[in-house]
Design a protein around this motif. Structure first.
Motif, short mmCIF file in Angstrom:
data_model
loop_
_atom_site.label_atom_id
_atom_site.label_comp_id
_atom_site.label_asym_id
_atom_site.label_seq_id
_atom_site.Cartn_x
_atom_site.Cartn_y
_atom_site.Cartn_z
N GLY A 97 0.83 -1.21 0.00
CA GLY A 97 0.00 0.00 0.00
C GLY A 97 0.85 1.25 0.00
N ARG A 98 1.86 1.28 0.85
CA ARG A 98 2.78 2.43 0.92
C ARG A 98 3.45 2.66 -0.43
N ALA A 99 3.91 1.59 -1.07
CA ALA A 99 4.57 1.72 -2.37
C ALA A 99 3.61 2.25 -3.43
N LEU A 100 2.36 1.78 -3.41
CA LEU A 100 1.37 2.26 -4.37
C LEU A 100 1.08 3.75 -4.16
N TYR A 101 0.92 4.15 -2.89
CA TYR A 101 0.68 5.57 -2.61
C TYR A 101 1.87 6.41 -3.09
N HIS A 102 3.09 5.99 -2.78
CA HIS A 102 4.25 6.77 -3.19
C HIS A 102 4.37 6.85 -4.72
N ALA A 103 4.03 5.78 -5.41
CA ALA A 103 4.04 5.82 -6.87
C ALA A 103 3.00 6.81 -7.39
N PHE A 104 1.83 6.83 -6.74
CA PHE A 104 0.78 7.80 -7.10
C PHE A 104 1.27 9.22 -6.84
N PHE A 105 1.92 9.44 -5.68
CA PHE A 105 2.46 10.77 -5.36
C PHE A 105 3.43 11.22 -6.43
N GLU A 106 4.32 10.33 -6.85
CA GLU A 106 5.31 10.67 -7.88
C GLU A 106 4.62 11.07 -9.18
#
Length: 159
Positions: A85-94
């Motif tokens: 989940g954290r990785a998905l959110y960070h990818a979305f942020f990028e």
């Protein structure tokens, strides 16, 4: 694990997994080929060895040109607690930053304490509302159908 853009062909797989991952029946117009086609850049899929293990679906606001909205995130229960989940959110942020967005908004249900804690750990703040439930600000009738939600906001900064 890889994180990639969703493709229309992923729609069937998402539909097959979503309710099981959610823990109850879940349906959404977002789980459609048209949604994925129109919002591909903000619909991301996490895979491990070709197996779908999580996804995030969102969009860029047309009304607020500096904002993006995360509509739904799901992670395979067998992979929860492993940073998916954290990785998905960070990818979305990028992606949002690359598209000149500096504000991310999302919501969760007021009874989902783990979700509230997760979002807070990611740097989201709870938006003030007119009402509180158990000390948590809650937007009553958020969806116009009686559903209440905790509303989050995160400010992004280019690094």
């Amino acid at each position: 694990m890889i994180i990639r853009n969703m493709e229309a062909a992923d729609c069937r797989g998402i539909l097959e997994l979503a309710s099981g991952w959610w823990g109850s029946e879940y349906s959404s117009d977002m789980f459609s080929k048209w949604y994925i086609a129109h919002f591909r850049e903000t619909c991301l899929l996490a895979e491990e060895n070709g197996r779908m293990i999580g996804f995030v679906m969102g969009f860029l606001s047309q009304t607020y040109p500096d904002e993006a909205y995360i509509r739904i995130v799901m992670v395979d229960p067998a992979y929860r607690g492993k940073g998916i989940g954290r990785a998905l959110y960070h990818a979305f942020f990028e992606r949002a930053l690359a598209m000149k967005r500096s504000v991310i908004r999302c919501v969760t249900a007021p009874w989902k304490k783990e979700s509230i804690a997760f979002h807070t750990r990611l740097g989201f703040i709870l938006e003030p509302q007119d009402q509180e439930v158990d000390g948590i600000p809650v937007c009553m009738d958020y969806d116009g159908r009686g559903g209440s939600r905790v509303v989050f906001k995160k400010l992004l900064h280019a690094e």
